[in-house]
Scaffold this active site. Structure first.
Site, PDB file in Angstrom:
ATOM      1  N   ASN A   1       2.334  -0.343  -2.964  1.00  0.00           N
ATOM      2  CA  ASN A   1       1.177   0.297  -3.621  1.00  0.00           C
ATOM      3  C   ASN A   1       1.201   1.802  -3.415  1.00  0.00           C
ATOM      4  O   ASN A   1       0.677   2.575  -4.213  1.00  0.00           O
ATOM      5  CB  ASN A   1      -0.131  -0.234  -3.022  1.00  0.00           C
ATOM      6  CG  ASN A   1      -0.477  -1.604  -3.535  1.00  0.00           C
ATOM      7  OD1 ASN A   1      -0.247  -1.901  -4.711  1.00  0.00           O
ATOM      8  ND2 ASN A   1      -0.988  -2.453  -2.674  1.00  0.00           N
TER       9      ASN A   1
ATOM     10  N   ASN B   1       4.741  -6.986  -7.066  1.00  0.00           N
ATOM     11  CA  ASN B   1       5.420  -7.141  -5.765  1.00  0.00           C
ATOM     12  C   ASN B   1       6.863  -7.606  -5.923  1.00  0.00           C
ATOM     13  O   ASN B   1       7.752  -7.181  -5.202  1.00  0.00           O
ATOM     14  CB  ASN B   1       4.672  -8.147  -4.878  1.00  0.00           C
ATOM     15  CG  ASN B   1       3.386  -7.577  -4.317  1.00  0.00           C
ATOM     16  OD1 ASN B   1       3.195  -6.356  -4.299  1.00  0.00           O
ATOM     17  ND2 ASN B   1       2.478  -8.450  -3.895  1.00  0.00           N
TER      18      ASN B   1
HETATM   19  O1  RIB Z   1       0.335  -7.671  -8.389  1.00  0.00           O
HETATM   20  C1  RIB Z   1      -0.599  -7.739  -7.341  1.00  0.00           C
HETATM   21  C2  RIB Z   1      -0.034  -7.157  -6.092  1.00  0.00           C
HETATM   22  O2  RIB Z   1       0.237  -5.797  -6.296  1.00  0.00           O
HETATM   23  C3  RIB Z   1      -0.999  -7.199  -4.902  1.00  0.00           C
HETATM   24  O3  RIB Z   1      -0.265  -7.357  -3.712  1.00  0.00           O
HETATM   25  C4  RIB Z   1      -1.717  -5.875  -4.953  1.00  0.00           C
HETATM   26  O4  RIB Z   1      -1.805  -5.282  -3.642  1.00  0.00           O
HETATM   27  C5  RIB Z   1      -0.903  -5.026  -5.911  1.00  0.00           C
HETATM   28  O5  RIB Z   1      -0.440  -3.924  -5.336  1.00  0.00           O
HETATM   29 CA    CA Z   2      -0.410  -5.880  -1.825  1.00  0.00          CA
END
Ligand code: RIB
Ligand code: CA
Length: 314
Positions: A41, A168
């Site tokens: 993030n 992710n």
């Molecule tokens: O796609 C959702 C994921 O990415 C979560 O882990 C959230 O933190 C975002 O960053």
């Molecule tokens: Ca996350």
């Protein structure tokens, strides 16, 4: 009550990561042995600082270390600041960390934790899987010390960063492929379920009414996180990462399906997709238990009660 499950929390806080840690720390069913920050993030320097501020807020006393600041083989994706803000955890002011960052890397802290635990440890991964994959590459001898990996990532039916891929997994698809191919039991909280685990404005009001030091921060995180999602049509703030924790402590609120999941690492349009064999057409043994539905009212009730636990601490 059963003996608490030993866990390592690996995250890229991140508003929903932070709320996942609020729940994990309040649960008597988990024993948090260590925390690790991963690039996702926000860059890992911000992620580790945010991790330590969240740990300070919730009174979580555990060693914390930072991972590398890039995926295994790729450049980092840049997460737009309008989701989690410039800091990665914008919104209410947070306490300065009371604990130092470990000098060792996230991988070495994970390895040390696995070696020192008297039983296999569950890893709760709510960011890109870079740290977890690196752990498996650097310490294959410790694989049997990992009981399971409960992760937020992927989506069987769709993505949120591309039409095919969730953030992710797309951030480090090679890392995800290493994890999903490891043979370690996986609980996958993908978008299929996390986008149903919504905190709606009326739920935020109930959390605001708790009025303890943690609820005061959580409702503001929710409002910040919801602002972006409202702008793209969501009816609430999706508690993506909280699902990876809640699946461990309240599996009864989810509908789950075991299936074989393969990570696409080289598709022109599909890189980062979690290709789930829903109908077992490949005949390959399932490698993941995928969350596919959630009892949202019960999920919200439980989340609210875990936040209320911080009233007793004060
Ligand atoms: O796609 C959702 C994921 O990415 C979560 O882990 C959230 O933190 C975002 O960053
Ligand atoms: Ca996350």
């Amino acid at each position: 009550m059963n003996k608490p499950v030993p866990v390592i929390l690996d995250a890229d806080p991140g508003h929903d990561d932070a709320i996942a840690w609020v729940v994990a720390n309040a649960s008597k069913d988990l024993k948090i042995l260590a925390c690790t920050a991963v690039n996702g993030n926000c860059n890992v320097h911000k992620a580790q600082y945010n991790a330590r501020r969240v740990m300070t807020l919730i009174g979580l006393n555990a060693p914390v270390a930072a991972g590398r600041n890039c995926p295994l083989y790729r450049e980092s994706l840049s997460a737009p600041a309008n989701i989690h803000g410039e800091s990665g955890l914008d919104g209410p002011a947070l306490p300065e960390p009371v604990m130092e960052l470990e000098e060792c890397s996230a991988v070495e802290l994970m390895a040390r934790t696995l070696k020192n635990s008297d039983e296999p440890v569950t890893i709760v991964a709510t960011g890109p899987l870079t740290n977890v994959a690196q752990l498996l590459l650097a310490h294959p001898e410790l694989k049997n010390r990992i009981a399971r990996i409960s992760l937020m990532g992927g989506g069987i039916k769709y993505g949120n960063w591309t039409p095919a891929a969730e953030f992710n997994i797309l951030f480090d698809p090679e890392a995800a492929d290493i994890v999903f191919s490891s043979g370690i039991p996986i609980i996958m909280a993908g978008l299929d379920v996390t986008e149903k685990a919504l905190i709606k404005p009326e739920d935020v009001e109930a959390i605001k009414a708790i009025s303890n030091p943690v609820s005061e921060i959580v409702w503001q995180w929710l409002e910040f996180f919801y602002r972006f999602h409202l702008s793209i049509g969501y009816r609430g703030a999706p508690m993506h990462d909280v699902c990876a924790v809640m699946a461990l402590i309240h599996p009864e609120v989810f509908t789950m399906q075991s299936m074989y999941v393969k990570i696409e690492t080289s598709g022109m349009y599909t890189t980062g997709k979690t290709v789930g064999d829903i109908y077992n057409v490949t005949g390959i043994k399932p490698n993941a238990t995928c969350l596919i539905d959630v009892d949202r009212p019960e999920f919200v009730r439980l989340l609210t009660e875990y936040i209320r636990c911080y009233s007793e601490v004060q």
